[in-house]
Design a protein around this motif. Structure first.
Motif, short mmCIF file in Angstrom:
data_model
loop_
_atom_site.label_atom_id
_atom_site.label_comp_id
_atom_site.label_asym_id
_atom_site.label_seq_id
_atom_site.Cartn_x
_atom_site.Cartn_y
_atom_site.Cartn_z
N GLY A 1 0.57 42.07 35.87
CA GLY A 1 -0.10 40.77 35.78
C GLY A 1 -0.17 40.06 37.11
O GLY A 1 -0.75 38.98 37.23
N VAL A 2 0.39 40.65 38.14
CA VAL A 2 0.43 40.05 39.47
C VAL A 2 -0.95 40.20 40.12
O VAL A 2 -1.62 41.22 39.94
N ARG A 3 -1.36 39.19 40.89
CA ARG A 3 -2.67 39.25 41.55
C ARG A 3 -2.59 39.20 43.08
O ARG A 3 -3.61 39.32 43.75
N ASP A 4 -1.38 39.01 43.61
CA ASP A 4 -1.23 39.03 45.07
C ASP A 4 0.25 39.27 45.41
O ASP A 4 1.12 39.15 44.56
N ASN A 5 0.50 39.62 46.66
CA ASN A 5 1.85 39.96 47.09
C ASN A 5 2.80 38.76 47.02
O ASN A 5 3.98 38.92 46.71
N LYS A 6 2.30 37.56 47.28
CA LYS A 6 3.15 36.36 47.23
C LYS A 6 3.66 36.14 45.80
O LYS A 6 4.84 35.87 45.58
N SER A 7 2.76 36.30 44.81
CA SER A 7 3.17 36.16 43.41
C SER A 7 4.19 37.22 43.03
O SER A 7 5.11 36.95 42.27
N LEU A 8 4.02 38.42 43.57
CA LEU A 8 4.98 39.49 43.30
C LEU A 8 6.36 39.10 43.83
O LEU A 8 7.37 39.24 43.13
N GLU A 9 6.41 38.60 45.05
CA GLU A 9 7.69 38.17 45.65
C GLU A 9 8.34 37.08 44.81
O GLU A 9 9.54 37.11 44.53
N ILE A 10 7.54 36.08 44.40
CA ILE A 10 8.07 34.98 43.59
C ILE A 10 8.59 35.51 42.26
O ILE A 10 9.67 35.13 41.80
N GLY A 11 7.83 36.42 41.64
CA GLY A 11 8.23 37.01 40.37
C GLY A 11 9.55 37.76 40.49
O GLY A 11 10.45 37.61 39.65
N ILE A 12 9.70 38.55 41.55
CA ILE A 12 10.93 39.31 41.78
C ILE A 12 12.11 38.34 41.94
O ILE A 12 13.18 38.54 41.37
#
Length: 184
Positions: free
Chosen positions: A69-80
């Motif tokens: 469901g992630v749309r960019d690397n920043k969101s991935l980092e925040i999610g992690i």
């Protein structure tokens, strides 16, 4: 060389996976964390939903995770970061350096031209193409380098999947455009 305009290229979804802990007691984790469900009879992992950014995480007792469901690397980092905080808050020790990487990107792209899918299917190498218009209106075109699968519609709208980063997807677009220029 002119820089290509990828303006219509849009990331629709990114999937990342890896390891966040040595092991996780999923019963304990789901009891202590909101927006997390675990039904061992239905699925062997816990589903942890994060609202902002809006992503879903599949967390397994082995310590492995799949994030979608992630749309960019920043969101991935925040999610992690949010998953690691939830683990800590639940009393579960995450790895000091979780090993998580993007495993698949799904992007949309507009070729901005009509595509004759019948001609494309007949002209291209049969091992690269699947086209059964009675079953589905899109043509599946497999690119081997980079390893990208394109789902092409006669309108020119295209879905590209299989890339692990945006550079791979852009190279896939370039291969697709060049192929179309040569046959159409």
């Amino acid at each position: 060389m002119v820089e290509k305009d990828y303006e219509s290229l849009k990331i629709e979804n990114m999937v990342a996976s890896g390891v966040i802990a040595e092991s996780i007691d999923l019963f304990e984790f789901t009891e202590k964390v909101e927006n997390c469900e675990f039904n061992k009879k239905r699925f062997p992992g816990a589903v942890f939903r994060i609202e902002d950014p809006k992503i879903a995480c599949l967390i397994f007792s082995s310590g492995k995770i799949v994030i979608t469901g992630v749309r960019d690397n920043k969101s991935l980092e925040i999610g992690i970061e949010k998953v690691l905080k939830a683990l800590n808050d639940a009393g579960i020790k995450p790895l000091d350096k979780p090993d998580i990487a993007v495993t698949n990107m799904v992007c949309s792209y507009n070729l901005e031209r009509k595509i004759n899918l019948n001609k494309m299917a007949v002209t291209l190498n049969i091992e690269n193409v699947e086209y059964e218009p009675e079953q589905f209106p899109g043509l599946v075109y497999r690119i081997f380098d980079p390893k990208i699968v394109c789902l092409i519609f006669s309108s020119g709208k295209t879905i590209l999947t299989g890339g692990k980063n945006l550079e791979d997807v852009k190279r896939g677009v370039d291969v697709l455009e060049k192929t179309l220029d040569n046959i159409l």
